[in-house]
Design an enzyme around this catalytic site. Structure first.
Site, mmCIF file in Angstrom:
data_model
loop_
_atom_site.group_PDB
_atom_site.id
_atom_site.type_symbol
_atom_site.label_atom_id
_atom_site.label_comp_id
_atom_site.label_asym_id
_atom_site.label_seq_id
_atom_site.Cartn_x
_atom_site.Cartn_y
_atom_site.Cartn_z
ATOM 1 N N CYS A 1 -2.280 9.162 2.319
ATOM 2 C CA CYS A 1 -1.987 8.593 0.997
ATOM 3 C C CYS A 1 -3.113 8.901 0.016
ATOM 4 C CB CYS A 1 -1.747 7.092 1.116
ATOM 5 S SG CYS A 1 -3.048 6.253 2.012
ATOM 6 N N GLU B 1 0.893 -1.175 0.000
ATOM 7 C CA GLU B 1 0.000 0.000 0.000
ATOM 8 C C GLU B 1 0.921 1.213 0.000
ATOM 9 O OE1 GLU B 1 -3.197 -0.028 -0.170
ATOM 10 O OE2 GLU B 1 -3.845 -1.982 0.546
HETATM 11 P P1 NAP Z 1 8.387 5.002 4.602
HETATM 12 O O1 NAP Z 1 9.577 5.823 4.870
HETATM 13 O O2 NAP Z 1 8.396 4.128 3.436
HETATM 14 O O3 NAP Z 1 8.115 4.191 5.948
HETATM 15 C C1 NAP Z 1 7.072 3.260 6.056
HETATM 16 C C2 NAP Z 1 7.547 2.075 6.890
HETATM 17 O O4 NAP Z 1 8.520 1.352 6.138
HETATM 18 C C3 NAP Z 1 8.235 2.484 8.179
HETATM 19 O O5 NAP Z 1 7.953 1.529 9.170
HETATM 20 C C4 NAP Z 1 9.713 2.432 7.799
HETATM 21 O O6 NAP Z 1 10.554 2.253 8.892
HETATM 22 C C5 NAP Z 1 9.720 1.230 6.904
HETATM 23 N N1 NAP Z 1 10.811 1.168 5.933
HETATM 24 C C6 NAP Z 1 11.217 2.131 5.103
HETATM 25 N N2 NAP Z 1 12.204 1.668 4.304
HETATM 26 C C7 NAP Z 1 12.417 0.383 4.665
HETATM 27 C C8 NAP Z 1 13.315 -0.642 4.221
HETATM 28 N N3 NAP Z 1 14.168 -0.439 3.227
HETATM 29 N N4 NAP Z 1 13.258 -1.855 4.833
HETATM 30 C C9 NAP Z 1 12.400 -2.070 5.838
HETATM 31 N N5 NAP Z 1 11.516 -1.145 6.290
HETATM 32 C C10 NAP Z 1 11.533 0.067 5.712
HETATM 33 O O7 NAP Z 1 7.088 5.856 4.451
HETATM 34 P P2 NAP Z 1 6.787 7.271 5.028
HETATM 35 O O8 NAP Z 1 7.410 8.251 4.114
HETATM 36 O O9 NAP Z 1 7.110 7.348 6.454
HETATM 37 O O10 NAP Z 1 5.185 7.238 4.890
HETATM 38 C C11 NAP Z 1 4.519 7.931 3.942
HETATM 39 C C12 NAP Z 1 4.282 7.146 2.677
HETATM 40 O O11 NAP Z 1 3.386 6.071 2.942
HETATM 41 C C13 NAP Z 1 3.580 8.023 1.653
HETATM 42 O O12 NAP Z 1 4.065 7.767 0.365
HETATM 43 C C14 NAP Z 1 2.140 7.598 1.789
HETATM 44 O O13 NAP Z 1 1.354 7.893 0.669
HETATM 45 C C15 NAP Z 1 2.295 6.135 2.044
HETATM 46 N N6 NAP Z 1 1.062 5.601 2.667
HETATM 47 C C16 NAP Z 1 0.309 4.745 1.941
HETATM 48 C C17 NAP Z 1 -0.883 4.238 2.477
HETATM 49 C C18 NAP Z 1 -1.729 3.286 1.685
HETATM 50 O O14 NAP Z 1 -2.602 2.644 2.279
HETATM 51 N N7 NAP Z 1 -1.560 3.150 0.383
HETATM 52 C C19 NAP Z 1 -1.275 4.617 3.752
HETATM 53 C C20 NAP Z 1 -0.473 5.494 4.466
HETATM 54 C C21 NAP Z 1 0.706 5.976 3.907
HETATM 55 P P3 NAP Z 1 11.469 3.450 9.465
HETATM 56 O O15 NAP Z 1 10.533 4.439 10.062
HETATM 57 O O16 NAP Z 1 12.315 2.763 10.454
HETATM 58 O O17 NAP Z 1 12.210 4.013 8.283
#
Ligand code: NAP
Length: 461
Positions: free
Chosen positions: A264, A230
């Site tokens: 999102c 997602e």
């Molecule tokens: P993010 O940096 O990708 O973080 C999301 C989760 O993934 C966190 O727990 C993060 O941990 C972990 N993570 C990141 N890189 C990783 C890797 N290489 N290996 C393992 N875990 C990893 O996302 P964000 O920027 O905080 O959140 C916003 C994004 O999420 C936006 O693009 C938003 O649109 C999307 N989102 C989508 C939905 C949906 O349902 N489609 C809902 C909500 C948000 P750490 O914090 O430790 O880095």
């Protein structure tokens, strides 16, 4: 790497937690597997009773849970309370429906040859990797269906919401959940790789950015594990000529600015047909100007700070780059406070396809507004995006709105309403917004063995 709560309203560090050791991760995997061996054989009623208790606990003291959301990621209290409620509703949805959703299915088959049915069986441990923007709701979207189905769950939450992660773990334990059936881990990237490669783990559900999605999907693919993703979105909000403009503008302001724009499925691109563009823009700008930025605990606040100073800096940097490539920017409303991770609500116009910002997701109070020649042009602009998560169409002709919705390439389209989530509706997208679905029947069937059982007819006859 640390798991640290920092209040984004005043920058105060609240708490920090050390990452788990390798030994702790191994023990958590062992516990989750052992719990699975018992949990999978419990009845739907037994599993449902735990989920119901968790929902009841959330509803018994919503303020306690909501306050933590406001402290750790700045969500305004009204929205934080709504998040606690939808999390309870999701838990309750699977209490009511899991058994029917996973009931055996008899297949139409020649009885002379045999009888065929599909039984839906749990697989084992599922890893959930979740983001900070809805710290409970995102977890509930995985925990409720997976536990109801008989799987067990290990959670790796975002590193800036460790207290919310622990609160959810405590909630499930207080509800009487079998130890090991749901565990939060403060894991490193290396731990995630170890977990995905462990034979007791059967899949991963990630909600987050495209970068995280690509990395986890690649690791899961290498380990031959199923993943659901997602990811981000840049939802179109299409305004047709016959829309009630006042309502459309009001919805658009809310659809873009709830959770400080960090959603999102926020309405990130308003696409308005030429004949009503100027009037819509004036109404929308007027609505945005009325937002009140301030302390997220104050009742009058309608615009929260972003989740961190880093997130606010990133949004401002993206605005600057969009302008360097030709976008016109209008800052709207009274100046936001200088203390805290606030970003001034900003409208971007004249964003053309040769501007890289045209294809970006702005995760904050930034609205891109496009003038479309006509309805077809509006649909074309809506679809000219790498993302395909939600979207909406505003028109007085609801039937026609539903027809236009069919032409928008995304996972969810709403007529006369910005994209929203509900315990009774599925959630998910296409293109770079990911794959798989969460919630309702689709969500509970993502990590299940849909096993065929075939019994041959008596050949003696
Ligand atoms: P993010 O940096 O990708 O973080 C999301 C989760 O993934 C966190 O727990 C993060 O941990 C972990 N993570 C990141 N890189 C990783 C890797 N290489 N290996 C393992 N875990 C990893 O996302 P964000 O920027 O905080 O959140 C916003 C994004 O999420 C936006 O693009 C938003 O649109 C999307 N989102 C989508 C939905 C949906 O349902 N489609 C809902 C909500 C948000 P750490 O914090 O430790 O880095």
């Amino acid at each position: 790497m640390a798991y640290t709560s920092i209040n984004p309203y005043n920058g105060e560090e609240l708490k920090s937690f050390p990452v788990a050791s390798d030994t702790e991760i191994e023990q958590i995997l062992t516990n989750a597997h052992e719990a699975f061996l018992t949990w999978k054989d419990q009845s739907f009623a037994e599993r449902g009773a735990i989920l119901q208790r968790a929902a009841d606990l959330l509803r018994a003291d919503p303020k306690k849970y909501a306050n933590l959301l406001t402290l750790e990621m700045g969500k305004i209290t009204r929205e934080a309370l709504a998040e606690v409620e939808i999390s309870a509703a999701i838990l309750e949805y699977y209490v009511k429906h899991a058994e029917a959703l996973l009931a055996d299915e008899t297949l139409p088959f020649d009885p002379e040859r045999g009888q065929a049915k599909i039984v839906h069986q749990p697989l084992g441990i599922i890893l959930a990797i979740e983001p900070w923007n809805f710290p409970y709701y995102q977890v509930a979207r995985i925990v409720a269906p997976q536990l109801a189905a008989g799987n067990t769950v290990i959670l790796k939450h975002a590193s800036n919401v460790p207290q919310c992660a622990l609160a959810f773990e405590t909630l499930m334990s207080d509800a009487g959940l079998l130890p090991g059936a749901f565990t939060n881990i403060f894991a490193t990237r290396e731990h995630i790789e170890t977990i995905l490669n462990d034979s007791r783990v059967h899949g991963v559900a990630l909600t987050g950015s495209e970068g995280a999605g690509a990395s986890i999907a690649a690791q899961a693919g290498k380990a031959l594990k199923k993943s659901t993703l997602e990811l981000g979105g840049s939802d179109a909000l299409v305004v047709l000529a016959d829309a009630v403009l006042k309502d459309a503008a009001k919805h658009a302001v809310a659809g873009r600015h709830s959770n400080a724009g960090q959603v999102c499925v926020a309405s990130k691109r308003m696409i308005v047909v030429d004949e009503v563009y100027d009037e819509f823009l004036a109404l929308y700008t007027e609505g945005v100007a009325q937002l009140k930025a301030g302390n997220p605990f104050d009742e009058e606040t309608t615009l929260a700070p972003l989740s961190s100073q880093g997130a606010a800096d990133e949004v401002r940097d993206k605005i600057k780059k969009a302008v360097e490539h030709g976008a016109v920017t209008t800052e709207v409303g009274p100046s936001v406070p200088t203390q805290g991770a606030f970003v001034q609500p900003t409208i971007l116009t004249h964003v053309t396809p040769d501007n890289p910002a045209y294809y970006w997701e702005f995760f904050g109070p930034v609205s891109m507004i496009f003038r479309a020649k006509d309805e077809q042009d509006a649909i074309d602009i809506a679809n000219d995006s790498p993302f395909g998560l939600g979207g909406s169409v505003f028109t007085q002709d609801k039937e026609h709105g539903a027809e236009v919705a069919k032409k928008i390439s995304s996972g969810m389209v709403f007529v006369n309403q910005p994209t929203f989530s509900d315990a009774n509706l599925p959630f998910g997208g296409v293109k770079r917004s990911g794959y798989g679905r969460e919630l309702v029947g689709l969500g509970i069937k993502e990590f299940i063995n849909h096993k065929l059982i075939y019994v041959a007819a008596d050949t003696a006859k």
